[in-house]
Design a protein around this motif. Structure first.
Motif, PDB file in Angstrom:
ATOM      1  N   TYR A 136     -49.527 -16.399 -30.663  1.00 58.16           N
ATOM      2  CA  TYR A 136     -48.393 -17.190 -31.136  1.00 58.16           C
ATOM      3  C   TYR A 136     -48.218 -16.973 -32.636  1.00 58.16           C
ATOM      4  N   PRO A 137     -46.970 -17.157 -33.106  1.00 55.92           N
ATOM      5  CA  PRO A 137     -46.695 -16.970 -34.530  1.00 55.92           C
ATOM      6  C   PRO A 137     -47.364 -18.062 -35.367  1.00 55.92           C
ATOM      7  N   THR A 138     -47.749 -17.699 -36.568  1.00 54.40           N
ATOM      8  CA  THR A 138     -48.333 -18.641 -37.518  1.00 54.40           C
ATOM      9  C   THR A 138     -47.619 -18.482 -38.860  1.00 54.40           C
ATOM     10  N   PHE A 139     -47.947 -19.372 -39.770  1.00 56.67           N
ATOM     11  CA  PHE A 139     -47.440 -19.248 -41.131  1.00 56.67           C
ATOM     12  C   PHE A 139     -48.547 -19.691 -42.072  1.00 56.67           C
ATOM     13  N   SER A 140     -48.823 -18.884 -43.073  1.00 50.17           N
ATOM     14  CA  SER A 140     -49.863 -19.206 -44.049  1.00 50.17           C
ATOM     15  C   SER A 140     -49.245 -19.883 -45.267  1.00 50.17           C
ATOM     16  N   SER A 141     -49.720 -21.090 -45.544  1.00 55.15           N
ATOM     17  CA  SER A 141     -49.230 -21.790 -46.732  1.00 55.15           C
ATOM     18  C   SER A 141     -49.800 -21.184 -48.008  1.00 55.15           C
ATOM     19  N   TRP A 142     -50.868 -20.405 -47.889  1.00 60.22           N
ATOM     20  CA  TRP A 142     -51.467 -19.791 -49.075  1.00 60.22           C
ATOM     21  C   TRP A 142     -50.789 -18.476 -49.438  1.00 60.22           C
ATOM     22  N   GLY A 198     -47.520  -9.744 -41.697  1.00 60.41           N
ATOM     23  CA  GLY A 198     -48.561 -10.624 -42.213  1.00 60.41           C
ATOM     24  C   GLY A 198     -49.883 -10.392 -41.508  1.00 60.41           C
ATOM     25  N   ARG A 199     -50.743 -11.391 -41.647  1.00 54.12           N
ATOM     26  CA  ARG A 199     -52.080 -11.253 -41.098  1.00 54.12           C
ATOM     27  C   ARG A 199     -52.106 -11.604 -39.611  1.00 54.12           C
ATOM     28  N   ILE A 200     -53.048 -10.992 -38.925  1.00 54.88           N
ATOM     29  CA  ILE A 200     -53.358 -11.322 -37.538  1.00 54.88           C
ATOM     30  C   ILE A 200     -54.779 -11.851 -37.564  1.00 54.88           C
ATOM     31  N   GLU A 201     -54.976 -13.035 -36.978  1.00 53.64           N
ATOM     32  CA  GLU A 201     -56.293 -13.663 -37.006  1.00 53.64           C
ATOM     33  C   GLU A 201     -56.699 -14.084 -35.607  1.00 53.64           C
ATOM     34  N   TRP A 202     -58.017 -14.215 -35.404  1.00 50.53           N
ATOM     35  CA  TRP A 202     -58.556 -14.637 -34.125  1.00 50.53           C
ATOM     36  C   TRP A 202     -60.012 -15.022 -34.299  1.00 50.53           C
ATOM     37  N   ASP A 203     -60.561 -15.672 -33.285  1.00 49.17           N
ATOM     38  CA  ASP A 203     -61.987 -15.995 -33.235  1.00 49.17           C
ATOM     39  C   ASP A 203     -62.668 -15.051 -32.256  1.00 49.17           C
ATOM     40  N   VAL A 204     -63.930 -14.776 -32.502  1.00 52.41           N
ATOM     41  CA  VAL A 204     -64.756 -13.988 -31.580  1.00 52.41           C
ATOM     42  C   VAL A 204     -65.983 -14.828 -31.259  1.00 52.41           C
ATOM     43  N   SER A 205     -66.294 -14.940 -29.981  1.00 53.84           N
ATOM     44  CA  SER A 205     -67.485 -15.692 -29.576  1.00 53.84           C
ATOM     45  C   SER A 205     -68.733 -15.061 -30.170  1.00 53.84           C
ATOM     46  N   ALA A 206     -69.621 -15.899 -30.679  1.00 52.06           N
ATOM     47  CA  ALA A 206     -70.891 -15.407 -31.213  1.00 52.06           C
ATOM     48  C   ALA A 206     -71.622 -14.641 -30.119  1.00 52.06           C
ATOM     49  N   GLY A 207     -72.117 -13.479 -30.458  1.00 56.85           N
ATOM     50  CA  GLY A 207     -72.862 -12.670 -29.505  1.00 56.85           C
ATOM     51  C   GLY A 207     -72.012 -11.681 -28.725  1.00 56.85           C
ATOM     52  N   ASN A 208     -70.692 -11.673 -28.934  1.00 52.49           N
ATOM     53  CA  ASN A 208     -69.835 -10.724 -28.231  1.00 52.49           C
ATOM     54  C   ASN A 208     -69.806  -9.420 -29.034  1.00 52.49           C
ATOM     55  N   ASP A 209     -70.905  -8.698 -28.948  1.00 49.26           N
ATOM     56  CA  ASP A 209     -71.086  -7.489 -29.766  1.00 49.26           C
ATOM     57  C   ASP A 209     -70.040  -6.421 -29.485  1.00 49.26           C
ATOM     58  N   GLY A 210     -69.670  -6.249 -28.222  1.00 52.73           N
ATOM     59  CA  GLY A 210     -68.662  -5.242 -27.883  1.00 52.73           C
ATOM     60  C   GLY A 210     -67.336  -5.526 -28.539  1.00 52.73           C
ATOM     61  N   GLY A 249     -47.460 -14.766 -39.696  1.00 50.83           N
ATOM     62  CA  GLY A 249     -48.498 -13.926 -39.116  1.00 50.83           C
ATOM     63  C   GLY A 249     -48.614 -14.233 -37.635  1.00 50.83           C
ATOM     64  N   ILE A 250     -49.742 -13.858 -37.057  1.00 49.20           N
ATOM     65  CA  ILE A 250     -49.989 -14.068 -35.629  1.00 49.20           C
ATOM     66  C   ILE A 250     -51.408 -14.574 -35.451  1.00 49.20           C
ATOM     67  N   TRP A 251     -51.553 -15.583 -34.585  1.00 51.16           N
ATOM     68  CA  TRP A 251     -52.871 -16.003 -34.123  1.00 51.16           C
ATOM     69  C   TRP A 251     -53.059 -15.414 -32.739  1.00 51.16           C
ATOM     70  N   LEU A 252     -54.100 -14.608 -32.576  1.00 49.47           N
ATOM     71  CA  LEU A 252     -54.438 -14.022 -31.284  1.00 49.47           C
ATOM     72  C   LEU A 252     -55.373 -14.987 -30.570  1.00 49.47           C
ATOM     73  N   GLU A 253     -54.882 -15.611 -29.525  1.00 48.50           N
ATOM     74  CA  GLU A 253     -55.675 -16.579 -28.774  1.00 48.50           C
ATOM     75  C   GLU A 253     -56.654 -15.881 -27.839  1.00 48.50           C
ATOM     76  N   ARG A 310     -49.506  -5.665 -34.201  1.00 50.22           N
ATOM     77  CA  ARG A 310     -49.325  -5.236 -35.593  1.00 50.22           C
ATOM     78  C   ARG A 310     -47.858  -4.978 -35.891  1.00 50.22           C
ATOM     79  N   THR A 311     -47.084  -4.483 -34.887  1.00 53.06           N
ATOM     80  CA  THR A 311     -45.652  -4.223 -35.108  1.00 53.06           C
ATOM     81  C   THR A 311     -44.836  -5.507 -35.152  1.00 53.06           C
ATOM     82  N   ARG A 312     -45.403  -6.617 -34.708  1.00 51.97           N
ATOM     83  CA  ARG A 312     -44.670  -7.872 -34.627  1.00 51.97           C
ATOM     84  C   ARG A 312     -44.775  -8.724 -35.893  1.00 51.97           C
ATOM     85  N   THR A 313     -45.600  -8.295 -36.864  1.00 52.73           N
ATOM     86  CA  THR A 313     -45.718  -9.049 -38.109  1.00 52.73           C
ATOM     87  C   THR A 313     -46.150  -8.131 -39.244  1.00 52.73           C
TER      88      THR A 313
END
Length: 149
Positions: free
Chosen positions: A70-76, A112-124, A81-85, A107-110
């Motif tokens: 979903y789209p995001t907006f950085s106040s800083w 700005g920055r693309i951000e996401w979380d990665v589960s701890a231990g998901n080495d791949g 940008g985009i948040w990758l769920e 990347r073509t859709r913004t």
């Protein structure tokens, strides 16, 4: 490879992939029902999330992976940008470049920055994201506030 925005006809496959992803990533078996909110969020009057799906050229009718975002907006940085769920590629299609196709589409859709979380231990996943040039962020803690049950 073909990357496109999901349609209502894709809902069943998206649900199935998200359930698999949740179970394999976190060991959580989702209990979503037909009224789970996915359809409203994706294709309702005001969509709140988007899903791009990817398929192989020899099987365009088969969804092999997805990116929920979903789209995001950085106040800083004062930029959108985009948040990758979720980023998920079915096990049988891994290492075929589909994750890269999905991320390249985002990347073509913004600009700005693309951000996401990665589960701890998901080495791949961490190896894949580092190959993209993504950098893990330090100094932040993820919080979650759920409604009272």
């Amino acid at each position: 490879m073909s990357v496109r925005l999901a349609t209502p006809a894709d809902l069943s496959t998206i649900r199935s992939m998200l359930r698999t992803h949740a179970k394999t990533e976190s060991g959580i078996a989702t209990v979503a029902s037909v009224d789970d909110g996915l359809e409203q969020a994706l294709v309702g009057a005001t969509p709140t999330v988007f899903v791009t799906v990817v398929s192989l050229p020899h099987a365009p009718e088969t969804i092999a992976g997805l990116a929920m975002w979903y789209p995001t907006f950085s106040s800083w940085s004062l930029a959108s940008g985009i948040w990758l769920e979720d980023l998920f590629v079915d096990d049988s299609y891994r290492n075929a470049g589909l994750g890269l196709e999905l991320m390249s589409d985002l990347r073509t859709r913004t600009d700005g920055r693309i951000e996401w979380d990665v589960s701890a231990g998901n080495d791949g996943a961490e190896r894949f994201y580092r190959k993209l040039g993504a950098v893990a962020q330090s100094g932040w803690t993820t919080y979650r506030w759920l409604p009272a049950s």
